[in-house]
Design a protein around this motif. Structure first.
Motif, PDB file in Angstrom:
ATOM      1  N   SER A 130       0.831  -1.063   0.007  1.00  0.00           N
ATOM      2  CA  SER A 130      -0.148   0.264  -0.027  1.00  0.00           C
ATOM      3  C   SER A 130       0.844   1.220  -0.002  1.00  0.00           C
ATOM      4  CB  SER A 130      -0.828  -0.075   1.271  1.00  0.00           C
ATOM      5  OG  SER A 130      -1.627   1.168   1.233  1.00  0.00           O
ATOM      6  N   LEU A 131       1.782   1.342   1.070  1.00  0.00           N
ATOM      7  CA  LEU A 131       2.689   2.624   1.149  1.00  0.00           C
ATOM      8  C   LEU A 131       3.419   2.597  -0.121  1.00  0.00           C
ATOM      9  CD1 LEU A 131       3.387   4.927   2.858  1.00  0.00           C
ATOM     10  CD2 LEU A 131       4.914   3.554   3.980  1.00  0.00           C
ATOM     11  N   PRO A 132       4.321   1.712  -0.556  1.00  0.00           N
ATOM     12  CA  PRO A 132       5.033   1.963  -2.048  1.00  0.00           C
ATOM     13  C   PRO A 132       4.211   2.371  -3.028  1.00  0.00           C
ATOM     14  CG  PRO A 132       5.714  -0.021  -0.852  1.00  0.00           C
ATOM     15  CD  PRO A 132       4.287   0.394  -0.182  1.00  0.00           C
ATOM     16  N   LEU A 133       3.146   1.847  -3.311  1.00  0.00           N
ATOM     17  CA  LEU A 133       2.337   2.378  -4.354  1.00  0.00           C
ATOM     18  C   LEU A 133       1.966   3.517  -4.332  1.00  0.00           C
ATOM     19  CD1 LEU A 133       0.174  -0.941  -5.097  1.00  0.00           C
ATOM     20  CD2 LEU A 133       1.999  -0.004  -6.311  1.00  0.00           C
ATOM     21  N   THR A 134       1.521   4.049  -2.962  1.00  0.00           N
ATOM     22  CA  THR A 134       0.814   5.509  -2.801  1.00  0.00           C
ATOM     23  C   THR A 134       2.156   6.314  -3.053  1.00  0.00           C
ATOM     24  OG1 THR A 134      -0.861   4.698  -1.211  1.00  0.00           O
ATOM     25  CG2 THR A 134      -0.165   6.914  -1.010  1.00  0.00           C
ATOM     26  N   LEU A 135       3.321   6.201  -2.368  1.00  0.00           N
ATOM     27  CA  LEU A 135       4.252   7.022  -2.345  1.00  0.00           C
ATOM     28  C   LEU A 135       4.703   7.215  -4.065  1.00  0.00           C
ATOM     29  CD1 LEU A 135       6.149   6.684   0.712  1.00  0.00           C
ATOM     30  CD2 LEU A 135       4.197   8.210   0.338  1.00  0.00           C
ATOM     31  N   SER A 136       4.906   5.901  -4.555  1.00  0.00           N
ATOM     32  CA  SER A 136       5.747   5.925  -6.132  1.00  0.00           C
ATOM     33  C   SER A 136       4.537   6.977  -6.827  1.00  0.00           C
ATOM     34  CB  SER A 136       5.712   4.632  -6.412  1.00  0.00           C
ATOM     35  OG  SER A 136       6.639   3.944  -5.804  1.00  0.00           O
ATOM     36  N   THR A 137       3.491   6.550  -6.667  1.00  0.00           N
ATOM     37  CA  THR A 137       2.420   7.447  -7.551  1.00  0.00           C
ATOM     38  C   THR A 137       2.510   8.617  -7.222  1.00  0.00           C
ATOM     39  OG1 THR A 137       0.987   5.390  -7.563  1.00  0.00           O
ATOM     40  CG2 THR A 137       0.066   7.488  -8.263  1.00  0.00           C
ATOM     41  N   ALA A 138       2.551   9.261  -6.074  1.00  0.00           N
ATOM     42  CA  ALA A 138       2.616  10.643  -5.689  1.00  0.00           C
ATOM     43  C   ALA A 138       3.887  11.372  -6.278  1.00  0.00           C
ATOM     44  CB  ALA A 138       2.488  10.921  -4.244  1.00  0.00           C
ATOM     45  N   TRP A 139       4.901  10.671  -6.078  1.00  0.00           N
ATOM     46  CA  TRP A 139       6.398  10.999  -6.437  1.00  0.00           C
ATOM     47  C   TRP A 139       6.349  11.215  -8.055  1.00  0.00           C
ATOM     48  CZ3 TRP A 139       8.892   7.250  -2.791  1.00  0.00           C
ATOM     49  CH2 TRP A 139       9.080   7.734  -1.674  1.00  0.00           C
ATOM     50  N   LEU A 163      -3.036  20.317  -0.108  1.00  0.00           N
ATOM     51  CA  LEU A 163      -2.577  19.274   0.129  1.00  0.00           C
ATOM     52  C   LEU A 163      -2.776  18.103  -0.872  1.00  0.00           C
ATOM     53  CD1 LEU A 163      -2.901  19.266   3.901  1.00  0.00           C
ATOM     54  CD2 LEU A 163      -0.948  20.263   2.844  1.00  0.00           C
ATOM     55  N   ARG A 164      -1.752  17.203  -1.059  1.00  0.00           N
ATOM     56  CA  ARG A 164      -1.806  16.188  -1.935  1.00  0.00           C
ATOM     57  C   ARG A 164      -1.136  14.862  -1.232  1.00  0.00           C
ATOM     58  NH1 ARG A 164      -0.059  17.382  -7.848  1.00  0.00           N
ATOM     59  NH2 ARG A 164       1.752  17.819  -6.732  1.00  0.00           N
ATOM     60  N   ILE A 165      -1.574  13.685  -1.391  1.00  0.00           N
ATOM     61  CA  ILE A 165      -0.866  12.525  -1.197  1.00  0.00           C
ATOM     62  C   ILE A 165       0.463  12.456  -1.560  1.00  0.00           C
ATOM     63  CG2 ILE A 165      -0.811   9.794  -0.938  1.00  0.00           C
ATOM     64  CD1 ILE A 165      -4.100  10.172  -1.018  1.00  0.00           C
ATOM     65  N   GLY A 166       1.525  12.328  -0.732  1.00  0.00           N
ATOM     66  CA  GLY A 166       2.919  12.329  -1.213  1.00  0.00           C
ATOM     67  C   GLY A 166       3.542  13.362  -0.845  1.00  0.00           C
ATOM     68  N   ASP A 167       2.896  14.666  -0.584  1.00  0.00           N
ATOM     69  CA  ASP A 167       3.454  15.752  -0.049  1.00  0.00           C
ATOM     70  C   ASP A 167       4.253  15.614   1.236  1.00  0.00           C
ATOM     71  OD1 ASP A 167       2.836  17.094  -2.476  1.00  0.00           O
ATOM     72  OD2 ASP A 167       0.862  18.143  -1.431  1.00  0.00           O
ATOM     73  N   THR A 168       5.397  16.407   1.454  1.00  0.00           N
ATOM     74  CA  THR A 168       6.034  16.330   2.844  1.00  0.00           C
ATOM     75  C   THR A 168       5.448  17.697   3.451  1.00  0.00           C
ATOM     76  OG1 THR A 168       7.886  15.300   1.685  1.00  0.00           O
ATOM     77  CG2 THR A 168       8.070  16.483   3.875  1.00  0.00           C
ATOM     78  N   LEU A 169       5.072  17.251   4.966  1.00  0.00           N
ATOM     79  CA  LEU A 169       4.325  18.193   5.760  1.00  0.00           C
ATOM     80  C   LEU A 169       5.085  18.230   6.964  1.00  0.00           C
ATOM     81  CD1 LEU A 169       1.944  20.056   6.565  1.00  0.00           C
ATOM     82  CD2 LEU A 169       0.729  17.943   7.250  1.00  0.00           C
ATOM     83  N   LYS A 170       5.459  19.439   7.475  1.00  0.00           N
ATOM     84  CA  LYS A 170       5.944  19.904   8.655  1.00  0.00           C
ATOM     85  C   LYS A 170       5.136  20.880   9.489  1.00  0.00           C
ATOM     86  CE  LYS A 170      10.209  21.154  11.086  1.00  0.00           C
ATOM     87  NZ  LYS A 170      11.541  21.656  10.641  1.00  0.00           N
ATOM     88  N   VAL A 171       4.558  20.516  10.711  1.00  0.00           N
ATOM     89  CA  VAL A 171       3.809  21.456  11.380  1.00  0.00           C
ATOM     90  C   VAL A 171       4.025  21.432  12.854  1.00  0.00           C
ATOM     91  CG1 VAL A 171       1.577  20.961   9.826  1.00  0.00           C
ATOM     92  CG2 VAL A 171       1.866  19.521  11.946  1.00  0.00           C
ATOM     93  N   GLN A 172       3.656  22.405  13.535  1.00  0.00           N
ATOM     94  CA  GLN A 172       4.210  22.876  14.756  1.00  0.00           C
ATOM     95  C   GLN A 172       3.006  23.584  15.730  1.00  0.00           C
ATOM     96  OE1 GLN A 172       7.986  23.965  15.335  1.00  0.00           O
ATOM     97  NE2 GLN A 172       7.999  23.870  17.876  1.00  0.00           N
ATOM     98  N   GLY A 173       2.527  23.224  16.561  1.00  0.00           N
ATOM     99  CA  GLY A 173       1.626  24.392  17.434  1.00  0.00           C
ATOM    100  C   GLY A 173       1.118  23.688  18.607  1.00  0.00           C
ATOM    101  N   THR A 174      -0.147  24.079  18.947  1.00  0.00           N
ATOM    102  CA  THR A 174      -0.857  23.609  20.248  1.00  0.00           C
ATOM    103  C   THR A 174      -1.999  23.010  19.917  1.00  0.00           C
ATOM    104  OG1 THR A 174       0.223  25.133  21.489  1.00  0.00           O
ATOM    105  CG2 THR A 174      -1.480  24.125  22.536  1.00  0.00           C
TER     106      THR A 174
END
Length: 707
Positions: free
Chosen positions: A359-368, A388-399
């Protein structure tokens, strides 16, 4: 473990390389260097005198080295090579053929199906069984000794060629009156070469082994992956090249184009099925393909052009019979290699489904492949509005607030149960308050008053005379100095008639009353004020257990209700989750889970966790693997840790291998079925084709030419 895997991989790679090299050498070994079937395995070395005699023979007889049927008949065809150092001895019959040509020598000599060069003056010494000594040359083998006659003596003999004498018991085949004309020597066409070409199962097995090695590379240690991939790539290249490469000039055999009158010798009945072996062209016995049997009679007794291999196998005769035309119109359908590739592809596909998460390899490969982006956010509004789209790199910080698990499982997924801090609600709403409950307060009040009276040593403000209290304690009895307060607090907590039934019954018995309402009435009216109840230790322990049991059920139900209330965050916002279950907060881990506590301790632990996790700092970073929106408008975002370089290549390799085996399985099963079906009808189509050629008066039957 990695060292052992590396050693095994290196040994396996070496073994594959050795096998491939030996196959390559065997496939491309020149004809002069191949082992002759009639030779003895142990040769002797060439002496200096014999070498000088051979070189002298070459110089004196260059005009005798040409052979009318020999492939590439040049003066260098009998040149010495490094393999000429070995002299091989054999005892075998010699067969002689004669053809009509313009060349000065018309005789050809063979040991089995291997042509040899025999000095012309030795024809008279040929017997039924001949002891010969040969050496390998750049062309055909050279006879340097025959039945006791050596080339050392031959080069000093007069160079006149006497007519051959007939020797009793000779195995020579004399030239018949019917002569055969040699038109030319040509190379076989690619279509003729394809008739006897291997089925390709060996090459398909090499590709299948490569697919298995690629699968193993997905599970092998990192140090073994390059070796496995390299060996698999080498096998695929070799197998594919051997399957699809066109035949080279070296691998294509020589075909001799002759003209003569084919005849059948001997009398045979209608039941004789071996008539093909009796057809001769001059002194040459012809061998025909079996399916030509009904049609060769048309050319018997007529001047006909016949193309044959050196082993007398006919490839073309007359106007219509031709293997070349058969392969053009009705190619040989070799479906074995496709069946092997289909089975191996299905095997690798099953192994992938069973042992590799896809599942993860197919999802990430398609997104890349679509193109991924990096997104950072420190506010919930920014993340809500981000595309946002599947395969994007997300970095969040908050409360935010940890997700609340209301399943009340006894096997917690994380130490903050019921809070699941691998998922965080993030929005701009006011944080939820810490859980509060009047029922819990009443239960705590009841526990406190019972505990105070049953354990007077903890009471700093006794309501009776200390001397009396000391005397009661020495007697082993326990005094309830405020029994009315216990009754009232029990009524406040257990107002329902069905609640706390056992506790109420016990208190009724201690008050020596008729029922519970009368006890409550007396307590409220003050009748029980000042009434002291003496209990034995066993009775006191029983009363304490009844109170704990009654209040424990209220604590559990209130904890459950409070937990359900916490799992109702405001609509909107986002829910950030780690699909690996990693915590997104940085807090000291609790020693025990919430549901390891009982009674009031469970409620207090819920309040402590709530005050810490309902509004807590968090940080999350990873690759988006799933995006969805629930009915409350909350955006769910699933994150997976950013893979390293090795993981990225494994994901891409898994996806590519999965696509490869699926395409291979589909293509090969279709080709195998199609070719198998056509192979069953090929002989019938060829028979119909020849019948229409030899019998033009018959109605024409539409022929479907195979691709």
């Amino acid at each position: 473990m990695s060292t052992i895997a590396l050693v095994l991989s290196v040994l396996f790679a070496c073994a594959i390389a050795v096998v491939a090299y030996r196959l390559y050498r065997k496939r491309h070994l020149p004809a002069a260097n191949k082992r002759l079937p009639f030779l003895q395995p142990i040769p002797r070395k060439l002496t200096a005198e014999e070498r000088a005699a051979i070189e002298h023979y070459f110089k004196l007889n260059e005009h005798l080295q040409s052979s009318p049927l020999a492939p590439a008949s040049t003066a260098e065809s009998l040149a010495l090579t490094p393999q000429s150092e070995n002299i091989y001895a054999a005892t075998h019959a010699i067969t002689r053929y004669g053809l009509v040509t313009d060349a000065p020598h018309t005789w050809r000599y063979y040991l089995d199906s291997t042509e040899i060069h025999l000095p012309p003056l030795w024809e008279q010494f040929i017997a039924e069984e001949n002891h010969v000594e040969l050496i390998r040359t750049a062309g055909i083998p050279l006879v340097i000794a025959l039945n006791g006659h050596s080339l050392v003596d031959y080069v000093y003999a007069p160079q006149t060629v006497n007519p051959p004498q007939t020797v009793p018991n000779s195995s020579m085949r004399e030239q018949e009156n019917e002569q055969v004309e040699l038109l030319n020597i040509r190379k076989e066409t690619p279509q003729e070469h394809a008739v006897n070409r291997p089925s390709g199962i060996r090459e398909a097995a090499m590709v299948s082994a490569a697919l298995l090695l690629l699968f193993m590379s997905l599970l092998a240690p990192v140090v073994a992956v390059p070796w496995l991939v390299a060996v698999a790539g080498l096998l695929i290249l070799c197998g594919g090249w051997m399957l699809f490469r066109p035949p080279s000039q070296r691998t294509r055999l020589d075909i001799h184009c002759l003209r003569g009158t084919p005849k059948r010798w001997g009398l045979f009945g209608e039941s004789d099925h071996n008539r093909l072996a009796t057809v001769s062209l001059g002194i040459i016995d012809l061998t025909y393909p079996p399916h030509w049997l009904p049609f060769i009679d048309h050319d018997l007794g007529k001047k006909t052009e016949v193309d044959i291999y050196i082993n007398r196998q006919v490839v073309r005769q007359g106007r219509f019979l031709s293997l070349h035309d058969e392969m053009v119109n009705f190619p040989v359908q070799r479906w074995g290699k496709n069946l092997v590739l289909f089975c191996s592809s299905m095997l690798v596909l099953c192994l992938l489904l069973a042992y590799v998460p896809l599942s993860l390899p197919l999802t990430l490969s398609t997104a890349w492949l679509k193109g991924a982006q990096n997104i950072q956010a420190t506010e919930a509004k920014t993340l809500e509005a981000a595309p946002l789209r599947i395969g994007d790199t997300l970095k969040v910080q908050g409360t935010g607030m940890c997700f609340v698990d209301t399943t009340l499982t006894t096997a917690p997924k994380n130490p903050f149960l019921p809070f699941d801090c691998s998922s965080i609600y993030w929005n701009n709403a006011v944080p939820l308050p810490t859980p509060e409950s009047d029922t819990v307060d009443k239960a705590v009040a009841l526990l406190n008053t019972v505990d105070t009276q049953l354990h007077p040593e903890l009471n700093s403000d006794p309501k009776i005379n200390p001397v009396l209290a000391n005397a009661i304690q020495k007697s082993g009895m326990i005094l309830l100095d405020d029994f009315a307060n216990i009754v009232l607090k029990t009524q406040d907590l257990c107002g329902d008639d069905a609640a706390c039934a056992r506790l109420k019954t016990a208190l009724v018995n201690l008050a020596n009353a008729r029922d519970w309402p009368s006890v409550v009435k007396r307590a409220r009216s003050g009748t029980l004020k000042g009434v002291n109840v003496l209990l034995r230790p066993v009775s006191a322990e029983t009363l304490e257990n009844l109170v704990n049991a009654a209040t424990g059920s209220f604590f559990a139900s209130e904890t459950r209700l409070a937990t359900n209330a916490l799992n109702s965050p405001p609509p909107g916002g986002v829910l950030i989750s780690s699909d690996e279950g990693k915590l997104l907060v940085d807090h000291p881990l609790p020693i025990n889970s919430l549901y390891d506590y009982t009674g009031v301790a469970q409620w207090r632990e819920l309040q402590r966790l709530s005050s810490m996790l309902l509004h807590t700092p968090f940080s999350a970073q990873g690759v988006i693997t799933n995006i969805s929106v629930d009915v409350n408008g909350t955006r769910h975002i699933a994150l997976h840790s950013e893979p390293d370089v090795i993981a990225v290549w494994r994901y891409l390799g898994t996806t590519l291998l999965l696509l490869l085996v699926i395409i291979s399985a589909l293509v090969n099963v279709c080709l195998a079925a199609r070719r198998l079906l056509k192979s069953r009808h090929r002989d019938q189509e060829i028979q119909r084709y020849y019948e229409s050629c030899f019998n033009p008066d018959l109605p024409n039957v539409p022929l479907k030419t195979l691709p």
